[in-house]
Write a protein that holds these residues in place. Structure first.
Motif, mmCIF file in Angstrom:
data_model
loop_
_atom_site.group_PDB
_atom_site.id
_atom_site.type_symbol
_atom_site.label_atom_id
_atom_site.label_comp_id
_atom_site.label_asym_id
_atom_site.label_seq_id
_atom_site.Cartn_x
_atom_site.Cartn_y
_atom_site.Cartn_z
ATOM 1 N N GLU A 199 -1.412 -7.090 0.926
ATOM 2 C CA GLU A 199 -3.088 -6.929 0.379
ATOM 3 C C GLU A 199 -2.681 -5.758 -1.145
ATOM 4 N N ILE A 200 -2.989 -6.196 -2.160
ATOM 5 C CA ILE A 200 -2.443 -6.033 -3.333
ATOM 6 C C ILE A 200 -3.988 -5.308 -3.601
ATOM 7 N N ALA A 201 -4.600 -3.956 -4.445
ATOM 8 C CA ALA A 201 -4.858 -3.201 -4.747
ATOM 9 C C ALA A 201 -6.409 -3.737 -4.064
ATOM 10 N N SER A 202 -5.771 -2.602 -2.390
ATOM 11 C CA SER A 202 -6.575 -2.736 -1.182
ATOM 12 C C SER A 202 -8.044 -1.657 -1.438
ATOM 13 N N GLY A 203 -7.884 -0.653 -2.335
ATOM 14 C CA GLY A 203 -9.095 -0.170 -2.274
ATOM 15 C C GLY A 203 -9.374 0.823 -1.354
ATOM 16 N N THR A 204 -10.518 0.670 -1.057
ATOM 17 C CA THR A 204 -10.915 1.522 0.409
ATOM 18 C C THR A 204 -10.511 1.694 1.589
ATOM 19 N N GLY A 205 -10.362 -0.078 1.509
ATOM 20 C CA GLY A 205 -9.885 -0.306 2.852
ATOM 21 C C GLY A 205 -10.534 -1.295 4.014
ATOM 22 N N GLU A 206 -11.483 -1.559 3.328
ATOM 23 C CA GLU A 206 -12.655 -1.476 4.442
ATOM 24 C C GLU A 206 -12.455 -3.300 5.374
ATOM 25 N N HIS A 207 -11.712 -3.972 3.518
ATOM 26 C CA HIS A 207 -11.622 -5.530 3.947
ATOM 27 C C HIS A 207 -9.973 -5.574 4.681
ATOM 28 N N SER A 218 -7.116 6.390 2.137
ATOM 29 C CA SER A 218 -9.068 6.006 2.501
ATOM 30 C C SER A 218 -8.519 4.108 3.670
ATOM 31 N N VAL A 219 -7.922 3.844 3.015
ATOM 32 C CA VAL A 219 -7.179 2.732 3.759
ATOM 33 C C VAL A 219 -6.477 3.244 4.925
ATOM 34 N N ALA A 220 -5.460 4.260 5.511
ATOM 35 C CA ALA A 220 -5.272 4.879 6.328
ATOM 36 C C ALA A 220 -6.626 4.985 7.043
ATOM 37 N N ALA A 221 -7.448 5.880 6.760
ATOM 38 C CA ALA A 221 -8.614 6.366 7.676
ATOM 39 C C ALA A 221 -9.135 4.912 8.592
ATOM 40 N N TRP A 222 -9.741 4.395 7.787
ATOM 41 C CA TRP A 222 -9.892 2.556 8.118
ATOM 42 C C TRP A 222 -9.308 1.964 9.110
ATOM 43 N N CYS A 223 -8.490 1.936 8.961
ATOM 44 C CA CYS A 223 -7.481 1.372 9.539
ATOM 45 C C CYS A 223 -6.842 1.755 10.940
#
Length: 200
Positions: free
Chosen positions: A35-43, A68-73
């Motif tokens: 995923e390119i440009a994952s942003g918040t990581g929610e997706h 944020s990505v690491a936290a959501w995932c």
């Protein structure tokens, strides 16, 4: 999960289920999705949880976004740590291969060089038959698909002249030299499109 690191994009909760329905049809049953440009990581968190047969590799050039990505995932075994990746520099991407690429809501909130780098990187990484899946607003045939998209485009360009809703024909033309061909477009909520480019 570290709640203090989690960013939230309101559009995510509106588009994640319709987009997931399309991804279930397009993505392979197994393999690695970058995923390119994952942003918040929610997706990333939502899709990886729903598609456990796939390994999800998120990325973003922004360190706060990666946090944020690491936290959501957190706790999802099929999500790799997010990578620092700048779409504008495809020759330096820290990825050796992918079975599919996904890019949601980046092309219009980035300079055109990010789109050019994205399709160049996809052409380099993807094997024959693999998809690059894009999501966001697009002009079609030079025209906006809704008044709200025209207003959004004007707002983007006022914030940064290098940003703006892109014309689908321009994206397809940029992708062609890298072996990517337009396969289909899917109408999505809020006048967005899912655009499927397939590696020849």
């Amino acid at each position: 999960m570290d709640p203090s690191a989690c960013r939230h994009a309101p559009a995510t909760t509106r588009n994640r289920d319709p987009l997931l329905a399309v991804l279930r049809r397009l993505l392979p049953p197994a393999g690695t999705v970058v995923e390119i440009a994952s942003g918040t990581g929610e997706h990333a968190a939502w899709f990886a949880a729903a598609l456990p047969g796939l390994v999800w590799q998120p990325s973003d050039p922004d360190p706060e976004a990666r946090a944020s990505v690491a936290a959501w995932c957190d706790g999802l075994a099929n999500v790799r740590p997010p990578l620092a990746l700048d779409a504008r520099a495809p020759d330096t991407w820290p990825v050796a291969a992918a079975d599919a690429l996904l890019c949601v809501n980046m092309i219009h909130i980035a300079p055109w060089a990010a789109c050019e780098g994205l399709v160049a990187g996809a052409g380099r990484l993807l094997p024959a038959g693999a998809p690059l899946v894009l999501y966001g607003p697009y002009r079609v045939g030079g025209a906006h698909t809704a008044p709200s998209n025209a207003a959004f485009d004007a707002d983007l360009r006022a914030r940064n002249p290098a940003w703006g809703v892109r014309d689908l024909d321009d994206v397809v033309a940029a992708a062609a030299p890298h072996g990517l061909r337009l396969e289909e477009t899917v109408a999505m909520p809020a006048n967005n499109l899912t655009v499927v480019l397939r590696r020849a």
